[in-house]
Design an enzyme around this catalytic site. Structure first.
Site, PDB file in Angstrom:
ATOM      1  N   CYS A 132      63.994  57.606  46.309  1.00 17.24           N
ATOM      2  CA  CYS A 132      63.500  58.257  45.085  1.00 17.24           C
ATOM      3  C   CYS A 132      61.982  58.352  45.097  1.00 17.24           C
ATOM      4  CB  CYS A 132      63.911  57.458  43.843  1.00 17.24           C
ATOM      5  SG  CYS A 132      65.678  57.137  43.686  1.00 17.24           S
ATOM      6  N   CYS A 172      60.990  58.244  39.259  1.00 18.57           N
ATOM      7  CA  CYS A 172      62.409  58.520  39.016  1.00 18.57           C
ATOM      8  C   CYS A 172      62.898  57.783  37.766  1.00 18.57           C
ATOM      9  CB  CYS A 172      63.246  58.096  40.214  1.00 18.57           C
ATOM     10  SG  CYS A 172      65.008  58.481  40.021  1.00 18.57           S
ATOM     11  N   CYS A 188      67.519  61.390  46.301  1.00 15.89           N
ATOM     12  CA  CYS A 188      68.095  61.264  44.957  1.00 15.89           C
ATOM     13  C   CYS A 188      68.252  62.654  44.343  1.00 15.89           C
ATOM     14  CB  CYS A 188      67.173  60.397  44.091  1.00 15.89           C
ATOM     15  SG  CYS A 188      67.620  60.320  42.345  1.00 15.89           S
ATOM     16  N   CYS A 243      65.821  62.885  40.806  1.00 16.69           N
ATOM     17  CA  CYS A 243      64.365  63.078  40.794  1.00 16.69           C
ATOM     18  C   CYS A 243      63.875  64.027  41.881  1.00 16.69           C
ATOM     19  CB  CYS A 243      63.633  61.740  40.900  1.00 16.69           C
ATOM     20  SG  CYS A 243      63.790  60.917  42.514  1.00 16.69           S
TER      21      CYS A 243
END
Length: 352
Positions: A37, A41, A68, A71
């Site tokens: 991430c 995030c 991810c 994000c």
């Protein structure tokens, strides 16, 4: 070499704070989920023991982690994507010859009206309607400044559908009638008064719309001459006792910044300048931002130089606190009323 634990790594503090300014500097991967991430995030925080840091998404993927979906660490962040959409909406507004409805504008950039309105105001400091009004204000001023165009032509050229519609709002848009504006403030009334503070002389001037100037200097006569140059044909009226009380409020704020200064302002600038000035008014006393940080806050991360120019164009000292903007390294750069005054203002706010 002793390996640093996750809790000791300064990058972990950025993750805990969901610091958007750290985005692009590194990514973090969660061993238990196999996902990596960006620092900002919004997903649930992992345990520090399960986190690994990587400089780039490519390094995280080489280690077996996948991006991810929430994000989007390989692409623009949600904040960047929203800023790009709002910038596109601004271009649509400025290219339109008529006032656009909120629903239609939101649909054109792919947002719900509520979400669009909220994001637009958060990024620009203005509502879409206020942005359109500020843009038309800039256009009408530019048109009126052109001696080759008639007043009627300037009104239609700025996007107003009729003379009557514009004249109903001309005082709000220009602070005076369009003819008076073209004639350098002819017949307009501007009240002013002078005061003294630890920073030297202070001049405060007010139009029918609000405070249009707060200037600082060593010589009171220079401040008055500057006001006359800005409004060469306006009727400048020396302040009475009531108006001088307003000057006393400004002086009191200079000496004790924590008391605050909430005044109706007559901000006369381009749409971009007014966005910057609105952002400056949200910087708390005792804090500073860099020009680049202000640019990011208004959704124009590459406009740091333009932000600096907008600060230089500000004519309402302290109430629009351009003194709270500094260079990236924290050093003080130019200030319309002198760097020493800027330093003095910041020192007062820091002590308070």
């Amino acid at each position: 070499m002793i390996e640093m634990s996750t809790e000791q790594d300064p990058r972990w503090r950025s993750v805990l704070a969901r610091d958007a300014q750290a985005d692009g500097g590194f990514v973090y991967a969660v061993k238990t989920t196999g996902v990596y991430c960006r620092p900002s995030c919004p997903s649930r925080r992992a345990k520090a023991a399960n986190v690994a840091f990587y400089d780039t998404p490519a390094q995280a993927e080489a280690a077996g982690f996948r991006p991810c979906l929430r994000c989007n660490p390989k692409g623009p962040s949600a904040a960047e994507a929203n800023a790009a959409l709002v910038a596109e909406a601004c271009r649509i507004i400025e290219a339109s010859d008529e006032t656009l409805k909120l629903d239609g504008l939101a649909e054109r950039i792919g947002m719900s009206p509520f979400h669009f309105h909220r994001q637009f105001k958060a990024i620009t400091g203005l509502t879409p309607k206020q942005w359109a009004a500020a843009h038309r204000t800039r256009k009408i001023r530019a048109e009126l400044a052109d001696p080759s165009s008639s007043v009627a032509g300037a009104i239609y050229g700025a996007g107003f559908n009729s003379n009557s519609r514009f004249y109903e709002t001309s005082n709000e848009v220009l602070g005076m009638t369009p003819t008076a504006f073209r004639n350098g403030g002819d017949q307009a009334e501007i009240r002013f008064a002078l005061g003294e503070s630890s920073l030297g002389a202070i001049l405060v001037a007010q139009s029918d719309r609000g405070v249009c100037a707060i200037t600082l200097g060593d010589d009171p006569e220079d401040l008055v001459r500057d006001l006359q140059d800005r409004f060469p044909k306006a009727e400048l009226i020396g302040g009475d006792a009531g108006f001088e009380a307003l000057v006393a409020r400004v002086v009191g704020f200079v000496e004790a910044p924590r008391i605050g200064l909430d005044l109706p302002l007559d901000m006369r600038g381009t749409a971009f300048q007014e966005r910057v000035w609105q952002a400056l008014r949200r910087i708390p006393a005792g804090e500073t931002l860099s020009y680049a940080e202000v640019a990011r806050r208004i959704g124009e991360p590459r406009a740091a130089r333009a932000v600096a120019q907008a600060c230089g164009a500000n004519k309402i000292a302290v109430a629009i606190p351009c003194h709270r903007v500094v260079r990236n390294d924290g050093a003080l750069s130019g200030y319309r009323w002198g760097v020493e005054r800027k330093r003095a203002l910041l020192d007062k706010e820091a002590r308070a």
